[in-house]
Design an enzyme around this catalytic site. Sequence first.
Site, PDB file in Angstrom:
ATOM      1  N   LYS A  89      -3.207  -5.658  69.912  1.00  0.00           N
ATOM      2  CA  LYS A  89      -2.559  -6.675  69.084  1.00  0.00           C
ATOM      3  C   LYS A  89      -3.507  -7.329  68.081  1.00  0.00           C
ATOM      4  O   LYS A  89      -3.095  -7.752  67.011  1.00  0.00           O
ATOM      5  CB  LYS A  89      -1.917  -7.746  69.967  1.00  0.00           C
ATOM      6  CG  LYS A  89      -0.659  -7.249  70.671  1.00  0.00           C
ATOM      7  CD  LYS A  89       0.092  -8.391  71.322  1.00  0.00           C
ATOM      8  CE  LYS A  89       1.432  -7.943  71.868  1.00  0.00           C
ATOM      9  NZ  LYS A  89       1.316  -7.090  73.078  1.00  0.00           N
ATOM     10  N   GLU A 111       5.455 -16.659  67.204  1.00  0.00           N
ATOM     11  CA  GLU A 111       6.213 -16.857  68.435  1.00  0.00           C
ATOM     12  C   GLU A 111       5.687 -15.860  69.441  1.00  0.00           C
ATOM     13  O   GLU A 111       5.156 -14.813  69.086  1.00  0.00           O
ATOM     14  CB  GLU A 111       7.713 -16.682  68.211  1.00  0.00           C
ATOM     15  CG  GLU A 111       8.257 -15.296  68.491  1.00  0.00           C
ATOM     16  CD  GLU A 111       8.127 -14.358  67.313  1.00  0.00           C
ATOM     17  OE1 GLU A 111       7.756 -14.821  66.216  1.00  0.00           O
ATOM     18  OE2 GLU A 111       8.387 -13.154  67.490  1.00  0.00           O
ATOM     19  N   SER A 377      -2.963   1.112  75.493  1.00  0.00           N
ATOM     20  CA  SER A 377      -2.757  -0.063  74.635  1.00  0.00           C
ATOM     21  C   SER A 377      -3.437  -1.336  75.121  1.00  0.00           C
ATOM     22  O   SER A 377      -3.805  -2.184  74.316  1.00  0.00           O
ATOM     23  CB  SER A 377      -1.258  -0.317  74.450  1.00  0.00           C
ATOM     24  OG  SER A 377      -0.613  -0.477  75.697  1.00  0.00           O
TER      25      SER A 377
HETATM   26  C1  LIG Z   1       2.374  -6.286  73.572  1.00  0.00           C
HETATM   27  C2  LIG Z   1       1.922  -5.061  74.256  1.00  0.00           C
HETATM   28  C3  LIG Z   1       2.647  -3.843  74.156  1.00  0.00           C
HETATM   29  C4  LIG Z   1       3.970  -3.728  73.452  1.00  0.00           C
HETATM   30  O1  LIG Z   1       3.941  -4.035  72.104  1.00  0.00           O
HETATM   31  P1  LIG Z   1       4.075  -2.926  70.959  1.00  0.00           P
HETATM   32  O2  LIG Z   1       4.273  -3.725  69.728  1.00  0.00           O
HETATM   33  O3  LIG Z   1       5.254  -2.076  71.298  1.00  0.00           O
HETATM   34  O4  LIG Z   1       2.825  -2.151  70.944  1.00  0.00           O
HETATM   35  C5  LIG Z   1       2.126  -2.714  74.758  1.00  0.00           C
HETATM   36  N1  LIG Z   1       0.967  -2.755  75.452  1.00  0.00           N
HETATM   37  C6  LIG Z   1       0.251  -3.895  75.574  1.00  0.00           C
HETATM   38  C7  LIG Z   1      -1.020  -3.868  76.344  1.00  0.00           C
HETATM   39  C8  LIG Z   1       0.705  -5.078  74.984  1.00  0.00           C
HETATM   40  O5  LIG Z   1      -0.016  -6.199  75.133  1.00  0.00           O
END
Ligand SMILES: *Cc1c(COP(=O)(O)O)cnc(C)c1O
Length: 393
Positions: A89, A111, A377
């Site tokens: 993010k 938000e 992610s």
């Molecule tokens: C917020 C988050 C997601 C989902 O958000 P996307 O916008 O779909 O990428 C996925 N993995 C993690 C670790 C997150 O913090």
Amino acid sequence: MNYNVNEKGYYGDFGGAFIPEMLYPNVEELRQNYLKIMAEPDFKKEFNQLLKDYVGRPSPLYFAKRLSEKYKAKIYLKREDLNHTGAHKINNTIGQILMAKRLGKTRIIAETGAGQHGVATATVCALMGMECIVYMGEIDIARQAPNVARMKMLGATVVPALSGSRTLKDATNEAIRDWINNPVNTHYIIGSAIGPHPYPDMVTRFQAVISEEIKWQLKEQEGRENPDYVVACIGGGSNAAGTYYHFLHEPEVGIIAVEAAGLGIDSGESAATSVLGKEGIIHGCKTLLMQTHDGQITEPYSISAGLDYPGVGPMHAHLSKTGRAEFMSITDSDAMEAGLELSKLEGIIPAIETSHALAIFNYKTFKPDDVVVVSLSGRGDKDLNTYIDYFKL
Ligand SMILES: *Cc1c(COP(=O)(O)O)cnc(C)c1O
């Protein structure tokens, strides 16, 4: 077929900007300037410098040997979990705070549901010395106390949304109201590849650093830039959009999108938007969303807060409708097991969102020499309590 946004702000049938009249000037200012600003050498230099020295990029592309042996494919993990603040993010919030500065804004609003985007936003506001207001549903504030504390430590003001179900969509309404009232000095940082045009495209371009790095990293390790598959979990779709971006128009690269099935697609407790969703408007764009017959948004459910979203970014709605991406849905229990397995096989505790992407290896068979890149992610620290409760650790 074009998988990028067109000049009208659409991905095929999806996207656009469905906003109240009073928001038009804000969104239009952004639309007219974002590509120009992103192309400025000064902007690129500052963005890349911060990604390197502050976020810690490039994130490694790690060949997961034991996981690969188990599932008989060459599995690489793109380590977004190693970024500052623990997920992808921050790539987007760094980009948007620089954009806000270039547009002369001094105040940032956002938000957040689970709090992860709130933390990433509060972080870059501290970095740039900007005022930061984060709207969050009252219920979510109670559920996500550690992230609320982080935001406060970082200097942000967390404002509870007290209306409706007191969760994410109510926080979104508050943020939009704030933006209407403060059109001149305020930028609204949206945290995923969603929202009115140009947000989905802008967020995708900031996250595209993920696939840009995968290309040269894979070239170094495998002698070729294109993997056979890229895999990512999808909440709103920002880590996925960034992971796919430079492969969208490379037909030999298979794209796999992983949604949260929650307790099961037909259980009524799910967030598998590509299966359960119908065309509708959410968060200012036309996309697939989970809704009742009369168009009320259905409360989604997933054990992972980051995938618990009733819509999906318009790019992904298009990738689903055109068949360019293969969509899979993974239940809570399959995701939890996959998270535990990665921990034991590779010494990496993933975020539960990410665990959904890892669980596909139980359902899809690859060829032994297929190169499969999974977007890791985020890291699992934030989810430790959920893992502890689930596995009685
Ligand atoms: C917020 C988050 C997601 C989902 O958000 P996307 O916008 O779909 O990428 C996925 N993995 C993690 C670790 C997150 O913090």
